[in-house]
Design a protein around this motif. Structure first.
Motif, mmCIF file in Angstrom:
data_model
loop_
_atom_site.group_PDB
_atom_site.id
_atom_site.type_symbol
_atom_site.label_atom_id
_atom_site.label_comp_id
_atom_site.label_asym_id
_atom_site.label_seq_id
_atom_site.Cartn_x
_atom_site.Cartn_y
_atom_site.Cartn_z
ATOM 1 N N THR A 103 -37.003 -37.743 13.861
ATOM 2 C CA THR A 103 -36.744 -36.680 14.839
ATOM 3 C C THR A 103 -37.900 -36.566 15.813
ATOM 4 O O THR A 103 -37.708 -36.414 17.024
ATOM 5 C CB THR A 103 -36.530 -35.331 14.125
ATOM 6 O OG1 THR A 103 -35.423 -35.436 13.237
ATOM 7 C CG2 THR A 103 -36.267 -34.218 15.132
ATOM 8 N N SER B 139 -32.366 -34.529 19.727
ATOM 9 C CA SER B 139 -32.586 -34.372 18.278
ATOM 10 C C SER B 139 -33.018 -32.967 17.847
ATOM 11 O O SER B 139 -33.171 -32.716 16.655
ATOM 12 C CB SER B 139 -33.615 -35.389 17.755
ATOM 13 O OG SER B 139 -33.147 -36.719 17.938
ATOM 14 N N SER C 62 -37.818 -39.196 18.453
ATOM 15 C CA SER C 62 -36.776 -38.975 19.461
ATOM 16 C C SER C 62 -37.142 -37.896 20.464
ATOM 17 O O SER C 62 -36.798 -37.987 21.640
ATOM 18 C CB SER C 62 -35.460 -38.595 18.777
ATOM 19 O OG SER C 62 -34.999 -39.635 17.955
#
Length: 269
Positions: A49, A18, A52
C-alpha cells in the motif's frame, strides 16, 4: 499530482491510490506526520500500500526534503546522488538553469545519458528509472507547489490563480438557478481530481464541475494539483446536472450542454 497529507480533506485524501476511507480516517487522526515513512505506522498500511500511495502525498517542511517532491521514497538514494552529481538544489530553481547552461555546451542529452548509465550501474536499476527521477527532480525544483502560497508576497501570477475570485453566491447553490445565470465568473474552486481529459473541481455547488483540458488556456493540466485552489468561470449546466467550467480570466462564453452536436465522419452503410 500530489496531496498535502497534513492539510487536505479526507475526501481529497481518498483520491490517493490504495487509500481506503478507513485508512484515510486513520491518517487524519495521526496528523501531523513528519515524514512519508510515517504512513507505515498506520495500521493497515503495509509495504504494498505504501508503494502505491507514497509518491502521491507530500509533506512540506519536514526533516526529509524529498518528501515534498515527485520522487518516490524507493528512489531517494538515487535522487540524492543525482542532486549531487548534477549540482541541483531542491530550494534553488537557478541551480536547474546552471545545469541546463552547462549541458548546452556538451549536449544536454549526452550529459544525461552519461549520468544515467553511471547511476543505473551504481544503483542496479534501469536507465529509464534514472531518467524518470531526473525529470521528477527538475519538475519539483522549477514548479513550486502553488498550495504553499500564503498570500501577500505571492509568486503565483498564473491565470488560474484564485486572486480576485470569491465563493459562489448562496442564491446560486441550486443547479437549476445556476443554469439560468451562466456564465458565472470569478468563482473560487478546489481541485478534487486530475485526469487525462481535465480536472474535477468543487466550487460549492450540488455537483463538482469539469474543467476540460480545452478550457485551461495556456495552463497545462500537469501544473494543477489536487487540493489546489483556483479561479473558475461556470459556463453551463446540463439537464443531467453536469457542470462545465473554464479557468477564470479566459472569459469563455456560456455553453448549452444539452444541444445535440452534429454527427461527424462519413455516412454509415
Amino acid at each position: 499530482v500530489g496531496v498535502d497529507i497534513n492539510t487536505c480533506s479526507t475526501e481529497i485524501l481518498e483520491k490517493v491510490p490504495s487509500l481506503t476511507p478507513s485508512l484515510c480516517a486513520k491518517i487524519v487522526k495521526a496528523r501531523p506526520m513528519k515524514m512519508r515513512n510515517d504512513l507505515l505506522n498506520i495500521t493497515g498500511i503495509g509495504p504494498k500500500t505504501f508503494e502505491s500511495c507514497a509518491a502521491f502525498v507530500r509533506i512540506h517542511e519536514g526533516p526529509e526534503p524529498l518528501d515534498a517532491t515527485l520522487v518516490h521514497p524507493e528512489s531517494y538514494d538515487l535522487a540524492r546522488w543525482l542532486l549531487k552529481k548534477l549540482k541541483l538544489e531542491l530550494d534553488n530553481p537557478e541551480s536547474v538553469d546552471t545545469v541546463l547552461v552547462d549541458a548546452s555546451k556538451n549536449s544536454q542529452e549526452g550529459i544525461r545519458s552519461g549520468v544515467s548509465k553511471k547511476a543505473a550501474k551504481l544503483f542496479n536499476c534501469t536507465e529509464d528509472r534514472v531518467h524518470t527521477v531526473i525529470e521528477h527532480l527538475l519538475v519539483s525544483i522549477t514548479r513550486p507547489d502553488p498550495r504553499l502560497d500564503k498570500g501577500g508576497s505571492s509568486t503565483i501570477n498564473n491565470i488560474e490563480s484564485p486572486c480576485g475570485c470569491s465563493a459562489i453566491a448562496s442564491n446560486l447553490s441550486s443547479l437549476d438557478t445556476l443554469r439560468q445565470a451562466c456564465p458565472v465568473r470569478n468563482i473560487k474552486a478546489t481541485i478534487r481530481n486530475v485526469v487525462d481529459f481535465g480536472a474535477f473541481v468543487d466550487f460549492g455547488g450540488e455537483n463538482d464541475g469539469l474543467l476540460h483540458r480545452t478550457k485551461t488556456g495556456s495552463t497545462s493540466l500537469q501544473t494543477l494539483l489536487v487540493g489546489q485552489e483556483i479561479g473558475i468561470d461556470i459556463l453551463g449546466v446540463s439537464n443531467s446536472k453536469k457542470v462545465s467550467v473554464g479557468l477564470a480570466g479566459l472569459n469563455l462564453p456560456a455553453e448549452n450542454l444539452d444541444t445535440k452536436r452534429p454527427a461527424t465522419g462519413g455516412t454509415r452503410r
